[in-house]
Every structure is written in C-alpha cells, then in structure tokens.
Design an enzyme around this catalytic site. Sequence first.
Site, PDB file in Angstrom:
ATOM      1  N   ASP A  10      87.150  33.599  14.528  1.00 54.77           N
ATOM      2  CA  ASP A  10      85.792  33.981  14.132  1.00 54.77           C
ATOM      3  C   ASP A  10      85.774  34.212  12.625  1.00 54.77           C
ATOM      4  O   ASP A  10      86.501  35.063  12.112  1.00 54.77           O
ATOM      5  CB  ASP A  10      85.437  35.265  14.888  1.00 54.77           C
ATOM      6  CG  ASP A  10      84.053  35.782  14.557  1.00 54.77           C
ATOM      7  OD1 ASP A  10      83.446  35.333  13.555  1.00 54.77           O
ATOM      8  OD2 ASP A  10      83.583  36.651  15.308  1.00 54.77           O
ATOM      9  N   ASP A  34      75.740  31.793  11.374  1.00 53.87           N
ATOM     10  CA  ASP A  34      74.688  32.549  10.686  1.00 53.87           C
ATOM     11  C   ASP A  34      74.385  33.860  11.422  1.00 53.87           C
ATOM     12  O   ASP A  34      74.360  34.949  10.827  1.00 53.87           O
ATOM     13  CB  ASP A  34      73.446  31.640  10.641  1.00 53.87           C
ATOM     14  CG  ASP A  34      72.432  32.038   9.596  1.00 53.87           C
ATOM     15  OD1 ASP A  34      72.726  32.955   8.800  1.00 53.87           O
ATOM     16  OD2 ASP A  34      71.343  31.427   9.576  1.00 53.87           O
TER      17      ASP A  34
HETATM   18  N1  AR6 Z   1      83.178  31.598  13.327  1.00 54.01           N
HETATM   19  C1  AR6 Z   1      83.578  30.339  13.048  1.00 54.01           C
HETATM   20  N2  AR6 Z   1      82.951  29.251  13.511  1.00 54.01           N
HETATM   21  C2  AR6 Z   1      81.872  29.440  14.302  1.00 54.01           C
HETATM   22  C3  AR6 Z   1      81.380  30.720  14.637  1.00 54.01           C
HETATM   23  C4  AR6 Z   1      82.082  31.843  14.125  1.00 54.01           C
HETATM   24  N3  AR6 Z   1      81.711  33.097  14.371  1.00 54.01           N
HETATM   25  N4  AR6 Z   1      80.268  30.562  15.436  1.00 54.01           N
HETATM   26  C5  AR6 Z   1      80.087  29.220  15.581  1.00 54.01           C
HETATM   27  N5  AR6 Z   1      81.066  28.547  14.911  1.00 54.01           N
HETATM   28  P1  AR6 Z   1      76.600  26.452  13.624  1.00 54.01           P
HETATM   29  P2  AR6 Z   1      75.293  24.366  12.001  1.00 54.01           P
HETATM   30  C6  AR6 Z   1      81.261  27.087  14.741  1.00 54.01           C
HETATM   31  O1  AR6 Z   1      75.729  26.145  14.783  1.00 54.01           O
HETATM   32  O2  AR6 Z   1      75.690  23.314  12.966  1.00 54.01           O
HETATM   33  C7  AR6 Z   1      72.129  28.425  12.920  1.00 54.01           C
HETATM   34  O3  AR6 Z   1      71.135  28.796  13.834  1.00 54.01           O
HETATM   35  C8  AR6 Z   1      80.548  26.167  15.682  1.00 54.01           C
HETATM   36  O4  AR6 Z   1      81.307  25.979  16.872  1.00 54.01           O
HETATM   37  O5  AR6 Z   1      76.880  27.858  13.295  1.00 54.01           O
HETATM   38  O6  AR6 Z   1      75.471  24.115  10.536  1.00 54.01           O
HETATM   39  C9  AR6 Z   1      71.616  28.395  11.494  1.00 54.01           C
HETATM   40  O7  AR6 Z   1      70.656  29.402  11.243  1.00 54.01           O
HETATM   41  C10 AR6 Z   1      80.450  24.898  14.870  1.00 54.01           C
HETATM   42  O8  AR6 Z   1      81.667  24.147  14.936  1.00 54.01           O
HETATM   43  O9  AR6 Z   1      76.014  25.782  12.256  1.00 54.01           O
HETATM   44  C11 AR6 Z   1      71.015  27.031  11.390  1.00 54.01           C
HETATM   45  O10 AR6 Z   1      69.714  27.004  11.916  1.00 54.01           O
HETATM   46  C12 AR6 Z   1      80.313  25.387  13.430  1.00 54.01           C
HETATM   47  O11 AR6 Z   1      80.744  26.753  13.462  1.00 54.01           O
HETATM   48  C13 AR6 Z   1      71.926  26.176  12.257  1.00 54.01           C
HETATM   49  O12 AR6 Z   1      72.515  27.081  13.196  1.00 54.01           O
HETATM   50  C14 AR6 Z   1      78.886  25.320  12.879  1.00 54.01           C
HETATM   51  O13 AR6 Z   1      77.963  25.660  13.891  1.00 54.01           O
HETATM   52  C15 AR6 Z   1      73.035  25.551  11.453  1.00 54.01           C
HETATM   53  O14 AR6 Z   1      73.759  24.681  12.292  1.00 54.01           O
END
Ligand code: AR6
Length: 169
Positions: A10, A34
């Site tokens: 995380d 986020d």
């Molecule tokens: N730590 C590390 N990686 C993570 C975590 C965490 N705590 N949580 C998720 N991931 P995403 P995006 C991974 O959806 O695709 C939001 O609503 C996840 O498995 O966080 O850029 C924002 O407000 C994936 O591989 O970001 C935007 O609206 C990666 O992090 C939208 O999502 C990115 O997933 C952005 O979408």
Amino acid sequence: MTEIVLVQGDITSESTDAIVNAANSSLLGGGGVDGAIHRRGGPQILAECKQLRANTYPDGLAAGHAVATTAGDLEARWVIHTVGPVHSTTEDRSATLISCYRESLRVADELGATTVAFPAISTGVYGWPIDDGARKAVHTVRATDTDVTEVRFVLFDGRAYRAFTDALS
Ligand code: AR6
C-alpha cells in the site's frame, strides 16, 4: 543515477520524501490510490487541493500534469498529484501517461525530494493494461534526467508486481 525499487503493498505506508497520487482533474479525491491517500493523509491534503483549485487550476489539473501538496498525516513530506489518461482503444494516449511520470519527477526536483514512491498510474479505474503501463513507467523513469536518487514503484497486487519485474529486466 536513479535506482528503481519495486515493492508490493500500500503506497500510503511509504516513508519516501514524496508519494505520487493517481488523481483526477478535480483534485478533490476519488477511489483507488487517491481515496487511500486522502483517507490516511487526513483533511490537510484536501484543503490544499481546494486552494489549488481556487487559485491556480480553476478548471482542474489537466491529464499529464503534476502538482504538489503537503502529505498531511502520511510519513512522506509531500504528495505529488498527477492525472493519468483514461485508457482508450481508439486513441493512443501514451504521451500523456509518459508525461505523468516525467512531470512528477520534475515537481520532485523542484521540491528537493530525492526519494519518490509511484503507483502504477492509470492501471486501475482508468483501465490502462498493466503490462504496457509497467513498461512505460520503467522506461520513462530510466530516460528522465532527474536528481531523484530512488524511485520506488509500489504495486498493490502480485500481477502488477510481476508486470514491473518483467519491465525492469
Ligand atoms: N497503493 C498502491 N497501489 C494501489 C493502491 C494503494 N493503496 N490502491 C490501488 N492501487 P487507481 P487510476 C493500484 O484506480 O487508474 C481514482 O478514483 C491499483 O491496483 O488508483 O490512475 C482517481 O480519483 C492500480 O494498479 O488510479 C481517479 O478518478 C493503480 O494503483 C482514478 O481513480 C492505479 O489505480 C484514477 O485512476
């Protein structure tokens, strides 16, 4: 020389100088990384994001750009918010994804942050295929001239961790 380190876990637990947030243009929070950053970092981050919207980005932060705030209660000193592209099968948005990594490193240099944790930008809610996202992330960091000495990719699950391991080798 920037060392690249891979970690599964995380990103909000990292104690690097800066943590990169996979934000959206509103800068006002969301799900995934986020949501986790705002939850664990506390209200100070959102307060600064609201200031940025009021003063600097009335229309929001465009995809491919990056901006820093406090990291609030997180161990890091700063959060660098960047907005990835939504993946499209009809349009190549690779340049925007590459720009996220490059701009985040530029902001890190401005701050004097030498260790930076990145998530796999756009590979969650925004639907970017993880293997390609991993290759672009690793390649861009390697190709960017920066004072950052350590980039730590923090991958949430085994699949993302393997994709980054493959991209590194
Ligand atoms: N730590 C590390 N990686 C993570 C975590 C965490 N705590 N949580 C998720 N991931 P995403 P995006 C991974 O959806 O695709 C939001 O609503 C996840 O498995 O966080 O850029 C924002 O407000 C994936 O591989 O970001 C935007 O609206 C990666 O992090 C939208 O999502 C990115 O997933 C952005 O979408």
